[in-house]
Design a protein around this motif. Sequence first.
Motif, PDB file in Angstrom:
ATOM      1  N   GLN A 160       0.640  -1.214  -0.110  1.00 17.48           N
ATOM      2  CA  GLN A 160       0.202  -0.010  -0.124  1.00 17.48           C
ATOM      3  C   GLN A 160       1.001   1.162  -0.200  1.00 17.48           C
ATOM      4  O   GLN A 160       0.437   2.301  -0.589  1.00 17.48           O
ATOM      5  CB  GLN A 160      -0.877  -0.101   1.377  1.00 17.48           C
ATOM      6  CG  GLN A 160      -2.215  -1.078   1.268  1.00 17.48           C
ATOM      7  CD  GLN A 160      -3.035  -1.451   2.376  1.00 17.48           C
ATOM      8  OE1 GLN A 160      -2.303  -1.217   3.552  1.00 17.48           O
ATOM      9  NE2 GLN A 160      -4.141  -1.708   2.264  1.00 17.48           N
ATOM     10  N   THR A 161       2.063   1.091   0.792  1.00 20.38           N
ATOM     11  CA  THR A 161       2.870   2.434   0.628  1.00 20.38           C
ATOM     12  C   THR A 161       3.616   2.608  -0.520  1.00 20.38           C
ATOM     13  O   THR A 161       3.657   3.726  -1.079  1.00 20.38           O
ATOM     14  CB  THR A 161       3.899   2.136   1.898  1.00 20.38           C
ATOM     15  OG1 THR A 161       3.041   1.787   3.081  1.00 20.38           O
ATOM     16  CG2 THR A 161       4.793   3.496   2.112  1.00 20.38           C
ATOM     17  N   ASN A 162       4.036   1.509  -1.087  1.00 20.74           N
ATOM     18  CA  ASN A 162       4.731   1.574  -2.457  1.00 20.74           C
ATOM     19  C   ASN A 162       3.773   2.203  -3.520  1.00 20.74           C
ATOM     20  O   ASN A 162       4.066   3.139  -4.308  1.00 20.74           O
ATOM     21  CB  ASN A 162       5.170   0.148  -2.764  1.00 20.74           C
ATOM     22  CG  ASN A 162       6.599  -0.087  -2.062  1.00 20.74           C
ATOM     23  OD1 ASN A 162       7.202   0.758  -1.651  1.00 20.74           O
ATOM     24  ND2 ASN A 162       6.673  -1.262  -2.121  1.00 20.74           N
ATOM     25  N   LEU A 163       2.412   1.656  -3.232  1.00 24.82           N
ATOM     26  CA  LEU A 163       1.372   2.215  -4.522  1.00 24.82           C
ATOM     27  C   LEU A 163       1.077   3.679  -4.198  1.00 24.82           C
ATOM     28  O   LEU A 163       1.235   4.567  -5.080  1.00 24.82           O
ATOM     29  CB  LEU A 163       0.146   1.448  -4.285  1.00 24.82           C
ATOM     30  CG  LEU A 163      -0.647   1.901  -5.269  1.00 24.82           C
ATOM     31  CD1 LEU A 163      -0.283   1.561  -6.731  1.00 24.82           C
ATOM     32  CD2 LEU A 163      -2.361   1.039  -5.026  1.00 24.82           C
ATOM     33  N   GLN A 164       1.039   4.211  -2.952  1.00 24.45           N
ATOM     34  CA  GLN A 164       0.785   5.529  -2.586  1.00 24.45           C
ATOM     35  C   GLN A 164       1.920   6.377  -2.842  1.00 24.45           C
ATOM     36  O   GLN A 164       1.777   7.390  -3.394  1.00 24.45           O
ATOM     37  CB  GLN A 164       0.639   5.570  -0.996  1.00 24.45           C
ATOM     38  CG  GLN A 164      -0.236   6.623  -0.404  1.00 24.45           C
ATOM     39  CD  GLN A 164      -0.697   6.431   0.970  1.00 24.45           C
ATOM     40  OE1 GLN A 164       0.212   5.793   1.783  1.00 24.45           O
ATOM     41  NE2 GLN A 164      -1.833   7.054   1.271  1.00 24.45           N
ATOM     42  N   LEU A 165       3.193   6.194  -2.692  1.00 25.11           N
ATOM     43  CA  LEU A 165       4.468   6.872  -2.912  1.00 25.11           C
ATOM     44  C   LEU A 165       4.946   6.905  -4.246  1.00 25.11           C
ATOM     45  O   LEU A 165       5.350   7.915  -4.721  1.00 25.11           O
ATOM     46  CB  LEU A 165       5.474   6.417  -1.908  1.00 25.11           C
ATOM     47  CG  LEU A 165       5.212   6.480  -0.328  1.00 25.11           C
ATOM     48  CD1 LEU A 165       6.444   6.361   0.564  1.00 25.11           C
ATOM     49  CD2 LEU A 165       5.072   7.968   0.157  1.00 25.11           C
ATOM     50  N   SER A 166       4.872   5.628  -4.944  1.00 22.90           N
ATOM     51  CA  SER A 166       5.477   5.516  -6.237  1.00 22.90           C
ATOM     52  C   SER A 166       4.519   4.983  -7.199  1.00 22.90           C
ATOM     53  O   SER A 166       5.034   4.956  -8.580  1.00 22.90           O
ATOM     54  CB  SER A 166       6.801   4.640  -5.973  1.00 22.90           C
ATOM     55  OG  SER A 166       7.645   4.970  -4.761  1.00 22.90           O
ATOM     56  N   GLY A 167       3.291   4.730  -7.140  1.00 22.32           N
ATOM     57  CA  GLY A 167       2.513   4.226  -7.900  1.00 22.32           C
ATOM     58  C   GLY A 167       3.023   2.721  -8.607  1.00 22.32           C
ATOM     59  O   GLY A 167       2.581   2.394  -9.657  1.00 22.32           O
ATOM     60  N   ILE A 168       3.660   2.302  -7.660  1.00 27.06           N
ATOM     61  CA  ILE A 168       4.196   0.908  -8.255  1.00 27.06           C
ATOM     62  C   ILE A 168       3.339  -0.249  -7.526  1.00 27.06           C
ATOM     63  O   ILE A 168       2.666  -0.227  -6.401  1.00 27.06           O
ATOM     64  CB  ILE A 168       5.479   0.331  -7.550  1.00 27.06           C
ATOM     65  CG1 ILE A 168       6.631   1.455  -8.362  1.00 27.06           C
ATOM     66  CG2 ILE A 168       6.096  -1.036  -7.689  1.00 27.06           C
ATOM     67  CD1 ILE A 168       7.903   1.402  -8.044  1.00 27.06           C
ATOM     68  N   GLU A 169       2.712  -1.098  -8.421  1.00 25.54           N
ATOM     69  CA  GLU A 169       1.774  -2.319  -8.148  1.00 25.54           C
ATOM     70  C   GLU A 169       2.706  -3.460  -7.687  1.00 25.54           C
ATOM     71  O   GLU A 169       3.890  -3.857  -7.999  1.00 25.54           O
ATOM     72  CB  GLU A 169       0.973  -2.769  -9.306  1.00 25.54           C
ATOM     73  CG  GLU A 169      -0.216  -1.783  -9.688  1.00 25.54           C
ATOM     74  CD  GLU A 169      -1.353  -1.679  -8.777  1.00 25.54           C
ATOM     75  OE1 GLU A 169      -1.280  -2.349  -7.848  1.00 25.54           O
ATOM     76  OE2 GLU A 169      -2.064  -0.971  -9.015  1.00 25.54           O
ATOM     77  N   SER A 170       1.909  -4.105  -6.593  1.00 31.42           N
ATOM     78  CA  SER A 170       2.613  -5.396  -6.230  1.00 31.42           C
ATOM     79  C   SER A 170       1.655  -6.459  -6.550  1.00 31.42           C
ATOM     80  O   SER A 170       0.624  -6.295  -6.542  1.00 31.42           O
ATOM     81  CB  SER A 170       2.525  -5.307  -4.564  1.00 31.42           C
ATOM     82  OG  SER A 170       3.538  -4.345  -3.956  1.00 31.42           O
TER      83      SER A 170
END
Length: 153
Positions: free
Chosen positions: A103-113
């Motif tokens: 969730q943090t990666n998506l929020q900060l960088s737009g990267i999907e997991s």
Amino acid sequence: MKKGVFPGSFDPITLGHIDIIERALPLFDEIIIAIGSNADKSYMFSLEKRKQFIESIFEGNKKIVVKTYEGMTADFCKIQNAGFIIRGLRNTTDFNYEQAIAQTNLQLSGIESVCLFTSTKYSNISSSIVRDVIRNGGDYSILVPKSVKVEEK
Ligand code: ADP
């Protein structure tokens, strides 16, 4: 080009990791296996050894690249132009941990997991269990690929 980064310590790589990589392959044009190097962490295997173990497994596979990195995984993804992080989930502990990071990666960088569930036959395997077996002189060979070898002292 769809690029996924599979980040981890891989100390050492296990059959569980390989299963996730093989199952993720059809989803991506390229998978970067990214070996994290954290100065505050102590590892059983050196960065060079961890890289060697992985490279010899996927030698000749043009879709797989092995790299090392320091710092935030999301920053590494940006540098590599990769939009996806691949992770494996074994249990609810993995889930809770991965959820917050994803969730943090998506929020900060737009990267999907992209998370794949472990295959039942590998759900018990973790690098830390492998290290315990090695430390106690047990047979670790059924948990790891053939390339992982502990040098006799
Ligand atoms: P980290 O220290 O970043 O968790 P690891 O090398 O332990 O690095 O694991 C990398 C990824 O592989 C993580 O997403 C982890 O949950 C996953 N993984 C590890 N073992 C297994 C397994 N047996 N089955 C599925 N996924 C796994």
